[in-house]
Design a protein around this motif. Structure first.
Motif, short mmCIF file in Angstrom:
data_model
loop_
_atom_site.label_atom_id
_atom_site.label_comp_id
_atom_site.label_asym_id
_atom_site.label_seq_id
_atom_site.Cartn_x
_atom_site.Cartn_y
_atom_site.Cartn_z
N LEU A 1 45.49 56.15 -7.84
CA LEU A 1 45.57 57.23 -6.86
C LEU A 1 44.63 57.02 -5.69
O LEU A 1 44.91 57.43 -4.56
N LEU A 2 43.51 56.37 -5.93
CA LEU A 2 42.52 56.14 -4.86
C LEU A 2 42.94 55.03 -3.89
O LEU A 2 42.34 54.90 -2.82
N GLU A 3 43.97 54.24 -4.28
CA GLU A 3 44.46 53.16 -3.42
C GLU A 3 43.31 52.32 -2.87
O GLU A 3 43.13 52.14 -1.66
N LEU A 4 42.54 51.77 -3.78
CA LEU A 4 41.31 51.06 -3.41
C LEU A 4 41.55 49.81 -2.58
O LEU A 4 40.70 49.44 -1.77
N GLU A 5 42.71 49.15 -2.80
CA GLU A 5 42.95 47.91 -2.07
C GLU A 5 42.96 48.14 -0.56
O GLU A 5 42.57 47.27 0.22
N LEU B 1 33.20 44.93 -4.85
CA LEU B 1 33.55 44.84 -6.26
C LEU B 1 32.67 45.80 -7.05
O LEU B 1 31.45 45.67 -7.04
N ILE B 2 33.30 46.78 -7.68
CA ILE B 2 32.57 47.73 -8.52
C ILE B 2 32.76 47.31 -9.96
O ILE B 2 33.87 47.35 -10.49
N LEU B 3 31.68 46.87 -10.59
CA LEU B 3 31.71 46.46 -11.99
C LEU B 3 31.27 47.63 -12.85
O LEU B 3 30.15 48.12 -12.72
N LEU C 1 26.94 47.84 -9.68
CA LEU C 1 26.97 47.84 -11.14
C LEU C 1 26.92 49.28 -11.65
O LEU C 1 26.07 50.07 -11.22
N LYS C 2 27.84 49.63 -12.55
CA LYS C 2 27.90 50.97 -13.12
C LYS C 2 27.92 50.88 -14.64
O LYS C 2 28.74 50.14 -15.21
N LEU C 3 27.05 51.64 -15.29
CA LEU C 3 26.99 51.60 -16.75
C LEU C 3 28.16 52.33 -17.39
O LEU C 3 28.63 51.95 -18.46
N LYS D 1 33.84 55.11 -5.03
CA LYS D 1 34.61 54.56 -3.90
C LYS D 1 33.92 54.91 -2.58
O LYS D 1 33.75 54.04 -1.72
N GLY D 2 33.53 56.18 -2.42
CA GLY D 2 32.89 56.60 -1.17
C GLY D 2 31.60 55.85 -0.91
O GLY D 2 31.31 55.46 0.23
N GLN D 3 30.82 55.63 -1.98
CA GLN D 3 29.57 54.89 -1.84
C GLN D 3 29.84 53.47 -1.37
O GLN D 3 29.20 52.97 -0.43
N MET D 4 30.82 52.81 -1.99
CA MET D 4 31.13 51.43 -1.63
C MET D 4 31.71 51.35 -0.22
O MET D 4 31.40 50.41 0.54
#
Length: 355
Positions: A305-309, A292-294, A257-259, A267-270
């Motif tokens: 650009l981060l190509e998260l998938e 999932l980053i909310l 969860l991010k405010l 991304k790196g943390q996840m």
């Protein structure tokens, strides 16, 4: 005679069992009758459309429909009035494949179909029909999902039509869910009752307080596993906000969860959390964990650009206060158009659209 073998207690048990049998049979009969009636309505609509209207609603054909309706109402009641006959005709038009109707009838009632018929987009309609069948939504839940624009909020809707059709066909034939069908953006968290300023801990506490509602918003198949899951790497401790398991996807789902706005560092943390879960928590037969980053907001180019998938990470916004339907439609349609344009346009044209 002992108390547990007394005639009175035996009769209570028998009465309870008989009531169960009666209720179960009533339910089975009601389901069977509903399926038969719904199939009848489809057959009536198909016959009228093919033999009388032949795709033309004007003039002589409409007069015959009105005449048929008057005769059927006299014989079988008001359920066959002109308005309902037209619903049956529409039913057969939009669900023209009989085998698909037969499959859907196992879970969907006539009232479900009445909620689906007005949807103009076939892919959208098929999505709601198949998800309703798979997750066994009530009519009320189906209407709520449609009103909340669930289809437009899924990652699936952002794909080209050909890819959407392939995933829906797999869902229909194999009951195979993909992350693009499960995850959505944005998530509606208005039920948390959060106003103005609040901390991440307040957001997490509110979610756990309203866990049932949160699970409903996440969708069917999610089970709560842990909050503040301790992740120990070397001598450092990290804490994952929320951990769930999705039964159909057969994988752990890590939620952070991010405010504020999504940041590349998130991304790196996840990624660290997912690799740790994959190494220490993933069980035999499970798929790799997904994240999932909310967050309160995100910038499209940063996410792209981060190509998260490729890292099995999803980023989605959450809304603690819902906008008007008009504003929501504008934002979702803009996001959908932008996402689909990305499949075809060069970067400079995409930036023009974003602006």
């Amino acid at each position: 005679m002992t108390a547990k073998n007394s005639p009175i207690q035996h009769n209570d048990v028998l009465l309870h069992d008989l009531r169960g049998l009666i209720e179960e049979t009533r339910s089975t009969v009601a389901t069977t009758v509903n399926a038969a009636l719904t199939m009848l309505y489809w057959q009536i609509g198909k016959r009228i459309n093919e033999e009388i209207l032949k795709g033309d609603r004007a003039g002589y054909g409409e007069q015959i429909v009105s005449t048929l309706s008057r005769q059927l109402v006299v014989d079988y009641g008001n359920g066959f009035n002109v308005k309902n006959l037209h619903r049956m005709i529409q039913f057969a038009e939009v669900f023209h494949d009989e085998q698909i109707v037969v499959t859907l009838l196992r879970q969907l009632s006539w009232s479900h179909f009445l909620s689906l018929i007005p949807l103009k987009d076939r892919l959208q309609r098929d999505f709601y029909a198949e998800m309703c069948r798979l997750e066994r939504w009530s009519v009320r839940t189906l209407r709520k999902k449609i009103d909340s624009m669930l289809f437009e909020r899924t990652a699936l809707s952002k794909k080209p039509d050909e890819l959407i059709r392939l995933e829906l066909d797999d869902l229909r034939s194999e009951d195979r869910l993909t992350p693009d069908l499960v995850f959505r953006d944005p998530y509606f968290l208005d039920f948390l009752g959060l106003k103005d300023r609040y901390l991440e801990k307040d957001l997490e506490d509110a979610i756990l307080r309203e866990l049932e509602q949160f699970l409903l918003e996440l969708g069917a198949g999610f089970s709560f596993v842990a909050r503040q899951k301790r992740i120990q790497v070397d001598n450092d401790d990290y804490y994952l906000d929320l951990l769930f398991f999705h039964r159909k996807l057969k994988r752990l789902v890590a939620i952070e969860l991010k405010l504020g706005q999504f940041k590349p560092a998130d991304k790196g943390q996840m990624e660290l959390y997912l690799r740790w879960l994959d190494k220490y928590e993933r069980q035999a037969g499970e798929e790799p964990p997904i994240g999932l980053i909310l967050c309160a907001g995100k910038k499209h180019e940063t996410v792209e650009l981060l190509e998260l998938e490729k890292s099995s990470i999803r980023v989605a916004e959450y809304l603690t206060e819902l906008p008007s339907r008009e504003v929501l439609e504008q934002e979702l349609h803009k996001a959908l158009a932008l996402a689909r344009q990305r499949f075809a346009l060069p970067d400079n044209q995409i930036k023009e659209i974003e602006q």
